[in-house]
Design a protein around this motif. Structure first.
Motif, PDB file in Angstrom:
ATOM      1  N   ARG A  42       0.834  -1.202   0.000  1.00  0.00           N
ATOM      2  CA  ARG A  42       0.000   0.000   0.000  1.00  0.00           C
ATOM      3  C   ARG A  42       0.870   1.255   0.000  1.00  0.00           C
ATOM      4  O   ARG A  42       0.571   2.225  -0.694  1.00  0.00           O
ATOM      5  CB  ARG A  42      -0.937  -0.009   1.203  1.00  0.00           C
ATOM      6  CG  ARG A  42      -1.976  -1.132   1.129  1.00  0.00           C
ATOM      7  CD  ARG A  42      -2.921  -1.081   2.291  1.00  0.00           C
ATOM      8  NE  ARG A  42      -3.867   0.005   2.035  1.00  0.00           N
ATOM      9  CZ  ARG A  42      -4.578   0.589   3.001  1.00  0.00           C
ATOM     10  NH1 ARG A  42      -4.445   0.212   4.254  1.00  0.00           N
ATOM     11  NH2 ARG A  42      -5.421   1.564   2.686  1.00  0.00           N
ATOM     12  N   TRP A  43       1.968   1.241   0.787  1.00  0.00           N
ATOM     13  CA  TRP A  43       2.879   2.387   0.793  1.00  0.00           C
ATOM     14  C   TRP A  43       3.564   2.539  -0.560  1.00  0.00           C
ATOM     15  O   TRP A  43       3.762   3.658  -1.040  1.00  0.00           O
ATOM     16  CB  TRP A  43       3.928   2.258   1.898  1.00  0.00           C
ATOM     17  CG  TRP A  43       3.409   2.732   3.223  1.00  0.00           C
ATOM     18  CD1 TRP A  43       3.069   1.961   4.287  1.00  0.00           C
ATOM     19  CD2 TRP A  43       3.138   4.082   3.601  1.00  0.00           C
ATOM     20  NE1 TRP A  43       2.609   2.759   5.309  1.00  0.00           N
ATOM     21  CE2 TRP A  43       2.645   4.059   4.923  1.00  0.00           C
ATOM     22  CE3 TRP A  43       3.264   5.312   2.963  1.00  0.00           C
ATOM     23  CZ2 TRP A  43       2.277   5.215   5.610  1.00  0.00           C
ATOM     24  CZ3 TRP A  43       2.903   6.460   3.652  1.00  0.00           C
ATOM     25  CH2 TRP A  43       2.409   6.397   4.950  1.00  0.00           C
ATOM     26  N   ALA A  44       3.921   1.421  -1.189  1.00  0.00           N
ATOM     27  CA  ALA A  44       4.556   1.488  -2.510  1.00  0.00           C
ATOM     28  C   ALA A  44       3.611   2.132  -3.512  1.00  0.00           C
ATOM     29  O   ALA A  44       4.021   2.961  -4.337  1.00  0.00           O
ATOM     30  CB  ALA A  44       4.973   0.088  -2.968  1.00  0.00           C
ATOM     31  N   ILE A  45       2.325   1.762  -3.468  1.00  0.00           N
ATOM     32  CA  ILE A  45       1.325   2.364  -4.368  1.00  0.00           C
ATOM     33  C   ILE A  45       1.242   3.865  -4.119  1.00  0.00           C
ATOM     34  O   ILE A  45       1.273   4.671  -5.057  1.00  0.00           O
ATOM     35  CB  ILE A  45      -0.051   1.703  -4.165  1.00  0.00           C
ATOM     36  CG1 ILE A  45      -0.032   0.257  -4.648  1.00  0.00           C
ATOM     37  CG2 ILE A  45      -1.146   2.497  -4.888  1.00  0.00           C
ATOM     38  CD1 ILE A  45      -1.250  -0.551  -4.205  1.00  0.00           C
ATOM     39  N   ALA A  46       1.136   4.254  -2.849  1.00  0.00           N
ATOM     40  CA  ALA A  46       1.010   5.674  -2.511  1.00  0.00           C
ATOM     41  C   ALA A  46       2.223   6.475  -2.989  1.00  0.00           C
ATOM     42  O   ALA A  46       2.081   7.551  -3.576  1.00  0.00           O
ATOM     43  CB  ALA A  46       0.818   5.841  -1.001  1.00  0.00           C
ATOM     44  N   LEU A  47       3.422   5.942  -2.755  1.00  0.00           N
ATOM     45  CA  LEU A  47       4.634   6.654  -3.167  1.00  0.00           C
ATOM     46  C   LEU A  47       4.782   6.703  -4.686  1.00  0.00           C
ATOM     47  O   LEU A  47       5.238   7.715  -5.229  1.00  0.00           O
ATOM     48  CB  LEU A  47       5.862   6.019  -2.523  1.00  0.00           C
ATOM     49  CG  LEU A  47       5.942   6.204  -1.005  1.00  0.00           C
ATOM     50  CD1 LEU A  47       7.098   5.387  -0.424  1.00  0.00           C
ATOM     51  CD2 LEU A  47       6.073   7.670  -0.645  1.00  0.00           C
ATOM     52  N   LEU A  48       4.373   5.638  -5.377  1.00  0.00           N
ATOM     53  CA  LEU A  48       4.405   5.632  -6.844  1.00  0.00           C
ATOM     54  C   LEU A  48       3.489   6.715  -7.401  1.00  0.00           C
ATOM     55  O   LEU A  48       3.882   7.504  -8.265  1.00  0.00           O
ATOM     56  CB  LEU A  48       3.997   4.264  -7.393  1.00  0.00           C
ATOM     57  CG  LEU A  48       3.843   4.184  -8.908  1.00  0.00           C
ATOM     58  CD1 LEU A  48       5.205   4.289  -9.585  1.00  0.00           C
ATOM     59  CD2 LEU A  48       3.152   2.897  -9.310  1.00  0.00           C
ATOM     60  N   VAL A  49       2.271   6.775  -6.884  1.00  0.00           N
ATOM     61  CA  VAL A  49       1.316   7.796  -7.332  1.00  0.00           C
ATOM     62  C   VAL A  49       1.863   9.188  -7.058  1.00  0.00           C
ATOM     63  O   VAL A  49       1.826  10.073  -7.920  1.00  0.00           O
ATOM     64  CB  VAL A  49      -0.051   7.603  -6.636  1.00  0.00           C
ATOM     65  CG1 VAL A  49      -0.930   8.821  -6.794  1.00  0.00           C
ATOM     66  CG2 VAL A  49      -0.745   6.366  -7.182  1.00  0.00           C
ATOM     67  N   LEU A  50       2.377   9.385  -5.855  1.00  0.00           N
ATOM     68  CA  LEU A  50       2.925  10.691  -5.500  1.00  0.00           C
ATOM     69  C   LEU A  50       4.069  11.072  -6.435  1.00  0.00           C
ATOM     70  O   LEU A  50       4.136  12.208  -6.918  1.00  0.00           O
ATOM     71  CB  LEU A  50       3.405  10.661  -4.046  1.00  0.00           C
ATOM     72  CG  LEU A  50       3.652  11.978  -3.366  1.00  0.00           C
ATOM     73  CD1 LEU A  50       2.433  12.876  -3.420  1.00  0.00           C
ATOM     74  CD2 LEU A  50       4.055  11.737  -1.923  1.00  0.00           C
ATOM     75  N   GLY A  51       4.954  10.127  -6.729  1.00  0.00           N
ATOM     76  CA  GLY A  51       6.070  10.395  -7.631  1.00  0.00           C
ATOM     77  C   GLY A  51       5.630  10.713  -9.045  1.00  0.00           C
ATOM     78  O   GLY A  51       6.115  11.673  -9.660  1.00  0.00           O
TER      79      GLY A  51
END
Length: 167
Positions: A42-51
Motif C-alpha cells: 500500500r505504501w509502494a502504491i502511494a509513493l508511486l502515485v505521489l512520484g
C-alpha cells in the motif's frame, strides 16, 4: 483547481487510469490482508502515485491540491467541517439507535498496553496518509478533469468505503 494541469500530454487519461489502478490495487491488498506485505504494498502504491503526479506537475503542486491555504479560505472549511461533523453525528446516532433496538453487540477489539503507541500511530497518522494519497490524490486529481470535482469526490469516497468494509 484540482486536476488542472493534468491535461498536458494526455494527462487526464493517464492520470485517471493510474488513479483507478492504484485504488484497485489498494483494495486488492486490503482484501488480501497479508500483514506486512499488504502494508508495504500500500505504501509502494502511494509513493508511486505521489512520484508520478509530482513529476507530471513539473513543480506546480497547486493542481494536486497541495497548497498552504485553501482557495475558499479557512473560515469556509471551518464551517464545512462543523456541518459535516453534525451530519455524521446525526447519522451515527440514528445508526447506533437502530443497533440498540436490534440488540446488536459489536465486537470489541483490544490492543495490548505495550502496543498502544504503535496502534495510535497506525490509526491516526499512517492509515489516513495512505488513504488520502491513494483515494484523494490518485483518484480525485485526475478524475476531476473528466467528471468534475464533486463526481471525483463521490467516486473516491465510494472506493474508500468499499475498502473500509474489509479493513
Amino acid at each position: 483547481g484540482i486536476g488542472r494541469g493534468m491535461d498536458r500530454e494526455g494527462g487526464y487519461p493517464i492520470g485517471a487510469t493510474l488513479g483507478l489502478l492504484a485504488a484497485a490495487a489498494d483494495l486488492l491488498l486490503v482484501w488480501w490482508n497479508r500483514g506486512l506485505v499488504s502494508i508495504e504494498g500500500r505504501w509502494a502504491i502511494a509513493l508511486l502515485v505521489l512520484g508520478v503526479y509530482a513529476s507530471r506537475a513539473r513543480g506546480d503542486v497547486r493542481p494536486l491540491g497541495l497548497v498552504p491555504r485553501p482557495s475558499q479560505g479557512w473560515r469556509y472549511w471551518a464551517r464545512a467541517a462543523v456541518l459535516i461533523g453534525l451530519v455524521v453525528a446525526i447519522v451515527l446516532a440514528a445508526f447506533g439507535g437502530a443497533l440498540v433496538l436490534l440488540r446488536y453487540e459489536p465486537p470489541i477489539y483490544t490492543t495490548p498496553p505495550d502496543r498502544i503507541g504503535t496502534a495510535l500511530l497506525q490509526m491516526c497518522v499512517f492509515a489516513p496518509l495512505l488513504e488520502e494519497t491513494i483515494y484523494r490524490l490518485a483518484v480525485c486529481v485526475a478524475l476531476a478533469g473528466f467528471i468534475g470535482a464533486w463526481g471525483a469526490i463521490l467516486v473516491s469516497g465510494l472506493l474508500e468505503v468499499t475498502g473500509a468494509d474489509v479493513d
